[in-house]
Design a protein around this motif. Sequence first.
Motif, PDB file in Angstrom:
ATOM      1  N   GLN A 183       0.786  -1.029   0.008  1.00 29.70           N
ATOM      2  CA  GLN A 183      -0.056   0.028   0.009  1.00 29.70           C
ATOM      3  C   GLN A 183       0.607   1.339   0.057  1.00 29.70           C
ATOM      4  O   GLN A 183       1.907   1.141   0.457  1.00 29.70           O
ATOM      5  CB  GLN A 183      -0.917   0.053   1.280  1.00 29.70           C
ATOM      6  CG  GLN A 183      -0.237   0.379   2.371  1.00 29.70           C
ATOM      7  CD  GLN A 183      -0.969   0.734   3.728  1.00 29.70           C
ATOM      8  OE1 GLN A 183      -2.184   0.714   3.298  1.00 29.70           O
ATOM      9  NE2 GLN A 183      -0.423   0.743   4.668  1.00 29.70           N
ATOM     10  N   GLN A 232      -6.582   7.778   2.173  1.00 30.69           N
ATOM     11  CA  GLN A 232      -6.651   7.314   0.700  1.00 30.69           C
ATOM     12  C   GLN A 232      -5.506   6.636   0.500  1.00 30.69           C
ATOM     13  O   GLN A 232      -4.533   6.642   0.884  1.00 30.69           O
ATOM     14  CB  GLN A 232      -6.593   8.623  -0.150  1.00 30.69           C
ATOM     15  CG  GLN A 232      -7.230   8.183  -1.737  1.00 30.69           C
ATOM     16  CD  GLN A 232      -7.340   9.550  -2.382  1.00 30.69           C
ATOM     17  OE1 GLN A 232      -7.280  10.498  -1.837  1.00 30.69           O
ATOM     18  NE2 GLN A 232      -7.629   9.407  -3.718  1.00 30.69           N
ATOM     19  N   THR A 233      -5.991   5.354  -0.190  1.00 25.29           N
ATOM     20  CA  THR A 233      -4.771   4.329  -0.516  1.00 25.29           C
ATOM     21  C   THR A 233      -4.755   3.823  -1.924  1.00 25.29           C
ATOM     22  O   THR A 233      -5.687   3.898  -2.679  1.00 25.29           O
ATOM     23  CB  THR A 233      -5.177   3.172   0.324  1.00 25.29           C
ATOM     24  OG1 THR A 233      -5.353   3.389   1.776  1.00 25.29           O
ATOM     25  CG2 THR A 233      -4.225   1.866   0.396  1.00 25.29           C
ATOM     26  N   TYR A 234      -3.382   3.524  -2.299  1.00 29.09           N
ATOM     27  CA  TYR A 234      -3.040   2.899  -3.604  1.00 29.09           C
ATOM     28  C   TYR A 234      -2.538   1.493  -3.009  1.00 29.09           C
ATOM     29  O   TYR A 234      -1.675   1.257  -2.130  1.00 29.09           O
ATOM     30  CB  TYR A 234      -1.925   3.622  -4.286  1.00 29.09           C
ATOM     31  CG  TYR A 234      -1.481   3.081  -5.373  1.00 29.09           C
ATOM     32  CD1 TYR A 234      -1.861   3.338  -6.679  1.00 29.09           C
ATOM     33  CD2 TYR A 234      -0.486   2.126  -5.182  1.00 29.09           C
ATOM     34  CE1 TYR A 234      -1.266   3.022  -7.757  1.00 29.09           C
ATOM     35  CE2 TYR A 234       0.008   1.420  -6.489  1.00 29.09           C
ATOM     36  CZ  TYR A 234      -0.559   1.754  -7.737  1.00 29.09           C
ATOM     37  OH  TYR A 234      -0.010   1.334  -8.832  1.00 29.09           O
ATOM     38  N   ARG A 241      -0.272   4.800   1.268  1.00 26.96           N
ATOM     39  CA  ARG A 241      -1.499   5.233   2.086  1.00 26.96           C
ATOM     40  C   ARG A 241      -1.435   6.702   2.645  1.00 26.96           C
ATOM     41  O   ARG A 241      -0.292   7.191   3.180  1.00 26.96           O
ATOM     42  CB  ARG A 241      -1.930   4.502   3.289  1.00 26.96           C
ATOM     43  CG  ARG A 241      -3.353   4.814   4.003  1.00 26.96           C
ATOM     44  CD  ARG A 241      -3.711   4.075   5.374  1.00 26.96           C
ATOM     45  NE  ARG A 241      -2.769   4.192   6.277  1.00 26.96           N
ATOM     46  CZ  ARG A 241      -2.645   5.228   7.207  1.00 26.96           C
ATOM     47  NH1 ARG A 241      -3.441   6.174   7.134  1.00 26.96           N
ATOM     48  NH2 ARG A 241      -1.886   5.122   8.018  1.00 26.96           N
ATOM     49  N   LEU A 286     -12.079  -0.198   0.670  1.00 31.08           N
ATOM     50  CA  LEU A 286     -11.770   0.609  -0.505  1.00 31.08           C
ATOM     51  C   LEU A 286     -12.675   0.781  -1.527  1.00 31.08           C
ATOM     52  O   LEU A 286     -13.026  -0.178  -1.950  1.00 31.08           O
ATOM     53  CB  LEU A 286     -10.091   0.331  -0.684  1.00 31.08           C
ATOM     54  CG  LEU A 286      -9.206   0.601   0.224  1.00 31.08           C
ATOM     55  CD1 LEU A 286      -7.862  -0.111  -0.171  1.00 31.08           C
ATOM     56  CD2 LEU A 286      -9.033   2.000   0.864  1.00 31.08           C
ATOM     57  N   GLY A 315      -9.851   5.214  -2.430  1.00 31.36           N
ATOM     58  CA  GLY A 315      -8.867   4.456  -3.249  1.00 31.36           C
ATOM     59  C   GLY A 315      -8.187   5.308  -4.388  1.00 31.36           C
ATOM     60  O   GLY A 315      -8.979   5.746  -4.921  1.00 31.36           O
TER      61      GLY A 315
END
Length: 113
Positions: free
Chosen positions: A21, A29-31, A23, A105, A110
């Motif tokens: 991740q 908000q996370t990738y 974040r 997410l 996301g």
Amino acid sequence: MNKKDLIREWKTQPTLAGVYQIRRKDTGQTYLGTAHNLPGILNSVRLQLEAGQMGCTDLQKDWNTLGPEAFDLGPLESLTSTLEHPVTAEDLADLRELVKNKLSLDKVRGYNF
């Protein structure tokens, strides 16, 4: 050990595959990403972000604005991959989906959904 033995030993070492991740600390908000080599991809992603070359433009923009201290970057779930039992792309996709659902997410929380 000779060179061939060293190469064979290196090739048979288990590797750590899984989900990582990036974040944003203040918003969550996370990738989410997957990799067959987690340590390698984490180094690569950090270098991409620092060079301004991350493929996710929203994440790159936030990184440029807020700086690296505003983000957590690291592994979330991992699997051990060996020559006898390799982790497949399908395994990683399934694991990513499980993590995405566990973290709830969506398009709002996301970067890459």
